[in-house]
Every structure is written in structure tokens, then in C-alpha cells.
Motif scaffolding. Structure first.
Motif, PDB file in Angstrom:
ATOM      1  N   ASP A  21       0.866  -1.179   0.000  1.00  0.00           N
ATOM      2  CA  ASP A  21       0.000   0.000   0.000  1.00  0.00           C
ATOM      3  C   ASP A  21       0.902   1.229   0.000  1.00  0.00           C
ATOM      4  OD1 ASP A  21      -1.592   2.170   0.662  1.00  0.00           O
ATOM      5  OD2 ASP A  21      -2.871   1.040   2.045  1.00  0.00           O
ATOM      6  N   THR A  59      -2.740   6.083  -4.742  1.00  0.00           N
ATOM      7  CA  THR A  59      -3.940   6.915  -4.691  1.00  0.00           C
ATOM      8  C   THR A  59      -3.634   8.322  -5.195  1.00  0.00           C
ATOM      9  OG1 THR A  59      -5.660   7.814  -3.252  1.00  0.00           O
ATOM     10  CG2 THR A  59      -3.489   7.613  -2.287  1.00  0.00           C
ATOM     11  N   SER A  83      -5.422  10.679  -3.760  1.00  0.00           N
ATOM     12  CA  SER A  83      -6.022  11.441  -2.656  1.00  0.00           C
ATOM     13  C   SER A  83      -5.042  12.366  -1.948  1.00  0.00           C
ATOM     14  CB  SER A  83      -6.580  10.485  -1.598  1.00  0.00           C
ATOM     15  OG  SER A  83      -7.629   9.723  -2.122  1.00  0.00           O
TER      16      SER A  83
HETATM   17  C1  LIG Z   1      -2.478   3.620   4.307  1.00  0.00           C
HETATM   18  C2  LIG Z   1      -3.699   4.051   3.558  1.00  0.00           C
HETATM   19  N1  LIG Z   1      -4.205   3.262   2.621  1.00  0.00           N
HETATM   20  C3  LIG Z   1      -5.302   3.610   1.917  1.00  0.00           C
HETATM   21  C4  LIG Z   1      -5.947   4.811   2.158  1.00  0.00           C
HETATM   22  C5  LIG Z   1      -7.197   5.125   1.375  1.00  0.00           C
HETATM   23  O1  LIG Z   1      -6.970   6.088   0.433  1.00  0.00           O
HETATM   24  P1  LIG Z   1      -8.036   6.446  -0.700  1.00  0.00           P
HETATM   25  O2  LIG Z   1      -8.417   7.862  -0.436  1.00  0.00           O
HETATM   26  O3  LIG Z   1      -7.278   6.293  -1.983  1.00  0.00           O
HETATM   27  O4  LIG Z   1      -9.175   5.492  -0.597  1.00  0.00           O
HETATM   28  C6  LIG Z   1      -5.452   5.678   3.140  1.00  0.00           C
HETATM   29  C7  LIG Z   1      -6.147   6.941   3.436  1.00  0.00           C
HETATM   30  O5  LIG Z   1      -5.882   7.646   4.355  1.00  0.00           O
HETATM   31  C8  LIG Z   1      -4.297   5.290   3.865  1.00  0.00           C
HETATM   32  O6  LIG Z   1      -3.785   6.061   4.823  1.00  0.00           O
END
Ligand SMILES: Cc1ncc(COP(=O)(O)O)c(C=O)c1O
Length: 340
Positions: free
Chosen positions: A173, A199, A201
Motif C-alpha cells: 500500500d 492513490t 487522494s
Molecule cells: C495507508 C492508507 N491506505 C489507503 C488509504 C485510502 O486512500 P483512498 O483515499 O485512496 O481510498 C489511506 C487513506 O488515508 C491510507 O492512509
């Protein structure tokens, strides 16, 4: 079952310094806004029809960026969607998945929904996985690298060793990889059990658009394609995604700024007697001298600064503070000094 509790999103968001969900305080590339408006058109007529089901243009753009054929890429409605589909694809009821604790506990929630069993591995003092077996027999092992909420990334050779030791899939991840010194993406080409998730994001400032992706061998991508919602990305998100991925200059400059802010903010906290774990993400995990994370959280909350406090006994002594703009972090440092 208990559901996952995401970070608080205050209704009067503009009146807060919001450093609790690792969002990006800078706006997305101006090209993203242009692309969304162009896709929408003057009367929004484009919204009448379904978006591309395969998000093919996005796979091509991401493939070019990361050096993979588009058949190695799947797009998702936030990386959470692809994490969920990985569990649905690989771990049936009663089968096991594992992850590092502390990291992203949402893996456990997703597994629980599937009826999969969950194992956690702790971390050693020198930031390695405690007691990881020579051969891990579970279906999926999730490694958050850089680790959230703590901050360090695992070295490439160490991750490579994990890939050899996992009988099932190793999911890296890499939500925060754009803020880090490196990535383990190259392992996808060398190990057929490695999947990397990314991501838009965080580094691309697009948490509100819900855009994520996974990179893996075409057989894995084909399996994930079978079980996703067929129109998982809306039209505006697809337009935004292509524009954002193509503006690498903007991304690099934004990440450079956040890394620079992270470094002076960490130094400032250490000067105040805080323990700060060296971070590769857009956040730091900081422990106050009295090791009372809750007290500091409340002091900051009263001053309309929102950070993340975890009640988990392994984390309750500190706070995870997202790295915002220089102005936001100066105000946060001043507030922390005032709270004492
Ligand atoms: C370690 C981790 N994985 C996945 C995500 C999820 O991100 P997304 O906004 O792409 O769903 C986050 C979001 O904070 C995260 O901290």
C-alpha cells in the motif's frame, strides 16, 4: 461487527486547520479544474451517459507514467475500493489475511466483511516486522509503506525478501510513496505475487474525487476487473485523473514543498522536546514530553486545529499530524508551544 471510523470531517471545515486525515492543503493542478469543466460542458450534457467502464484512458496514462503496459493497471474509486476487491478476490470465508499493526486498520474491517480471518504482526524497535515467518501461508499480506501513522518506509531489499516469504499475495500500500525517497514498484515486474496500490487522494490533492489504482500482473488485474462495479469511476473523476497524472511538474513541486515543510516542522517539534519519528509521508507521528497525546489533541482542538489521536495503546501517547502549508504548520507549532 464494529465499522471503521474515518477521521472527523467538520461541517464548518473552512474555520479549521485540518491536519487529521493526511489530505493535501494545496489545491490540485489547475489543469484538473479545466479538465472537469471541459468534461462537464456548458449544460452538463455529458453526464447523461455512462462513463467509460474500463477507464482505459486512465490505465494508459498511468501505464505511461509508471512504465507498465495498461493491462497491468486497474483504476479504482479511491484505493480503498481496490483494497476491498483484493480481499474479495483472494480471501474467501475462513481464509487468512495479515497486516502490520500499527498501520491501516481498514484492512481488518474489509476482511471481517468477507468472513476472512485476520492476523497482525507488530514492529520491532528498528522498524522491522516482528516474528514474520520464513513462509507466510496466508492469502494476502498488506504492507503499508511508508507506514501510516508512524512514517518510515521499509527498504526495498527487505520488501523483496517478504515477497519471497509470502505464499499468497503481498500488497504494498504505497498511498504515501510520492512523498518518500523511493518506492517498491519495480517488484511488481519481478514477483508475480506483488501488487502495488496508489492513490490520487494525497499527493495529487484529489481526496474528494476518489481516485486510486493498483498495479499488478495482468492475471491479477483481470481477476479484479471481474468483481469491481463496472462503472466504478464517474466521468468527472476520469477527466480529473488524466489531467492530474499528466501534470507531473505540478505534482513534484507540491511534494517538494510538503517534504520541506515536514522537515522544518519535525525539527521545531524536537526543539520543544517532542519525539518525532522520521517520516517519509505527508504526516509525522509526534509524542509530547509528558506522553499524553490526548491532552495535546484536546488543546489543539480548542484552538481549531484538528489532528489525529488514536486510542490504541500502542499509539495513544502521541499524535499523527498531517503536513499542511507553511502557514498552517507555523500556527500549529505556535499552538503546541503555547499548550506546553
Ligand atoms: C495507508 C492508507 N491506505 C489507503 C488509504 C485510502 O486512500 P483512498 O483515499 O485512496 O481510498 C489511506 C487513506 O488515508 C491510507 O492512509
Amino acid at each position: 461487527m464494529a465499522g471503521y471510523v474515518p477521521g472527523y470531517q467538520p461541517p464548518d471545515i473552512a474555520s479549521w486547520i485540518k491536519l487529521n486525515t493526511n489530505e493535501n492543503s494545496y489545491p490540485p493542478s489547475p489543469r484538473v479544474v479545466e479538465a472537469i469543466l471541459a468534461e462537464l460542458g456548458p449544460d452538463g450534457a455529458s453526464l447523461r451517459t455512462y462513463p467509460s467502464a474500463s477507464s482505459q484512458k486512465l490505465r494508459e496514462t498511468a501505464g505511461e507514467l509508471y512504465g507498465f503496459d495498461p493491462s497491468w493497471i486497474i483504476m479504482a474509486n479511491g484505493s480503498d475500493e481496490v483494497l476491498n476487491n483484493l480481499i474479495r478476490a483472494f480471501a474467501a470465508e475462513g481464509e487468512e489475511i495479515a497486516y502490520v499493526h500499527p498501520s491501516y486498520s481498514y484492512y481488518a474491517t474489509l476482511a471481517e466483511v468477507q468472513g476472512a480471518r485476520v492476523r497482525t504482526y507488530g514492529l520491532t524497535e528498528d522498524f522491522r516486522i516482528a516474528g514474520f515467518p520464513e513462509r507466510y501461508p496466508g492469502k494476502l499480506f498488506f504492507l503499508t509503506t511508508p507506514n501510516a501513522p508512524l512514517g518510515p518506509a521499509f527498504p526495498l531489499d527487505y520488501i523483496e525478501d517478504l515477497a519471497r516469504r509470502c505464499a499468497g499475495m503481498l500488497v504494498l500500500d504505497e498511498t504515501y510513496a510520492d512523498f518518500a525517497d523511493g518506492s517498491a514498484l519495480e517488484l511488481v515486474k519481478r514477483y508475480d505475487n506483488v501488487v502495488v496500490t496508489r492513490t490520487l487522494s494525497k499527493s495529487y490533492s484529489l481526496a474528494g474525487m476518489r481516485l486510486g489504482l493498483a498495479i499488478a500482473r495482468p492475471e491479477v488485474i483481470a481477476a479484479l476487473d471481474k468483481i469491481r462495479d463496472h462503472y466504478n469511476l464517474d466521468r468527472l473523476a476520469q477527466a480529473a485523473c488524466v489531467a492530474a497524472l499528466k501534470d507531473q511538474e505540478y505534482l513534484q513541486e507540491c511534494c517538494r514543498r510538503i517534504r520541506a515543510t515536514r522537515e522544518w516542522f519535525s525539527t521545531g517539534l524536537r526543539t520543544l522536546g517532542y519525539e518525532v519519528i522520521p517520516s517519509q509521508g505527508n504526516y509525522v507521528f509526534a509524542t509530547p514530553p509528558d506522553r499524553n497525546g490526548k491532552r495535546l489533541y484536546e488543546g489543539l482542538f480548542e484552538r481549531k486545529i484538528l489532528v489525529r489521536h488514536f486510542s490504541d495503546p500502542l499509539l495513544a501517547h502521541g499524535l499523527r499530524i498531517s503536513i499542511g502549508t507553511d502557514a498552517e504548520m507555523k500556527a500549529t507549532l505556535a499552538a503546541i508551544e503555547e499548550i506546553g
